[in-house]
Design an enzyme around this catalytic site. Structure first.
Site: not given
Ligand code: ASP
Length: 345
Positions: A206, A235, A237, A258
């Protein structure tokens, strides 16, 4: 780490540009100079910030900056954000993105396939529809109607390799941020393609970006291919306003990265904004919500990573993560620098 010297009082009376920023108002003979700032997650944030700064540094809008900025990361071949990211467990890359401006306008897309810039589709949802969120085929159909190209849907070379590796065990086991935990030095970590794991485990994929422009307006964006090898239809956050991203122009802007499920559970970004509303600094506010997540997850907190970055209305910034290894990039008129976030354990 917070930047406190934000509002410089200037004796100049007329509106105009200075090295620091635009002078929008004159109060009792004193004009307030607002210094723009952009903050983005992970080291990929450095390149993204550079593009965002082309907008902010010339007096442009935070909303344009946060879109342009993360588009750079969506384009990167070597990064797991965007169409080059890891696929879901059925072999398809599915994308989530959201954007929010200083007037509570927001738009997002989720489970979107074969479109290169989900962040721009999210912005179109915000600007061209009466809705906040479009998902799956509907989101794709809307994107095509808006003139976005339907890409061929093939996995990138790196993603194909990761997927082949993952298929050997097909283990459904979320482990976030493991590449930095395992890396013995910063150099080891940077040798790896950003955020991609060769052993095929879950990881963060992300980029989140928050900015304040020279008018003092805040905006934010977040775009992701989500957790690698996720269940089809999952899906995270990032497209959920209030969880992966939240902006309240009276208070501040926050974005998360995260383990998405654990960010959603606490309405993470909104919760951080509320802490800032109560007077906490960006770092303190992020820490309080990270502590909340650890309390909820108990023992399982050791297996996940969650991180927030935040800026407040004064231009102070901060970031905080559950575990070591999270960093974020900050661009001000003084330059573009990478910061290691403070962490709980
Ligand atoms: N927050 C993202 C998700 O859970 C993943 C990430 O931040 O790498 O889809």
């Amino acid at each position: 780490m917070d930047r406190r010297k934000f509002i410089n009082l200037s004796s100049l009376g007329a509106a105009g540009f200075t090295l620091q920023g635009f002078i929008p108002t004159s109060l009792n003979g004193l004009s307030t100079t607002i210094t723009p700032i952009v903050v983005a997650t992970w080291d990929a944030g450095l390149a993204a910030n550079k593009a965002a700064w082309e907008v902010l540094g010339s007096g442009g809008k935070a909303l344009d900056a946060v879109e342009k900025g993360v588009m750079v990361t969506e384009d990167e071949m070597n990064c797991c954000v965007g169409l080059n990211g890891n696929p879901d467990r059925d072999g398809f890359v599915t994308l989530d993105a959201s954007i929010m401006d200083h007037e509570f306008n927001c738009g997002s897309v989720a489970f979107l396939e074969r479109i290169k810039h989900p962040i721009s589709v999210a912005r179109k949802v915000m600007e061209k529809t009466p809705h906040v969120m479009l998902v799956g085929q509907g989101a794709q159909q809307f994107a095509i109607e808006q003139g976005f190209k339907l890409e061929n849907g093939e996995l990138s070379k790196d993603a194909k390799n990761s997927y082949q590796n993952w298929l050997k065990n097909s283990e459904y086991k979320p482990v976030i941020n493991i590449e930095r935990k395992n890396a013995t030095t910063q150099l080891d970590a940077s040798k790896m393609a950003p955020h991609r794991l060769s052993n095929g485990e879950w990881n963060h994929d992300t980029i989140g970006m928050i900015a304040m422009d020279s008018m003092g307006n805040l905006s934010g964006s977040c775009t992701t291919s989500g957790a690698g090898f996720k269940m089809r239809g999952r899906v995270g956050d990032s497209p959920v306003i209030g969880a992966g991203l939240y902006v309240d122009n009276e208070v501040g802007a926050v974005v998360a990265t995260g383990q998405g499920e654990d960010v959603i559970r606490v309405a993470g970004s909104s919760a951080v904004v509320e802490q800032m509303r109560q007077g906490k600094t960006p770092t303190e506010a992020c820490k309080i919500v990270i502590e909340r997540i650890r309390r909820i997850k108990k023992e399982k907190a050791k297996d996940i990573q969650v991180c927030f970055i935040a800026i407040n209305k004064k231009g102070e910034y901060g970031g905080y993560s559950l575990h070591k290894g999270f960093n974020y990039a900050v661009h001000t008129p003084q330059g573009n620098t990478l910061h290691e976030a403070t962490f709980l354990d």
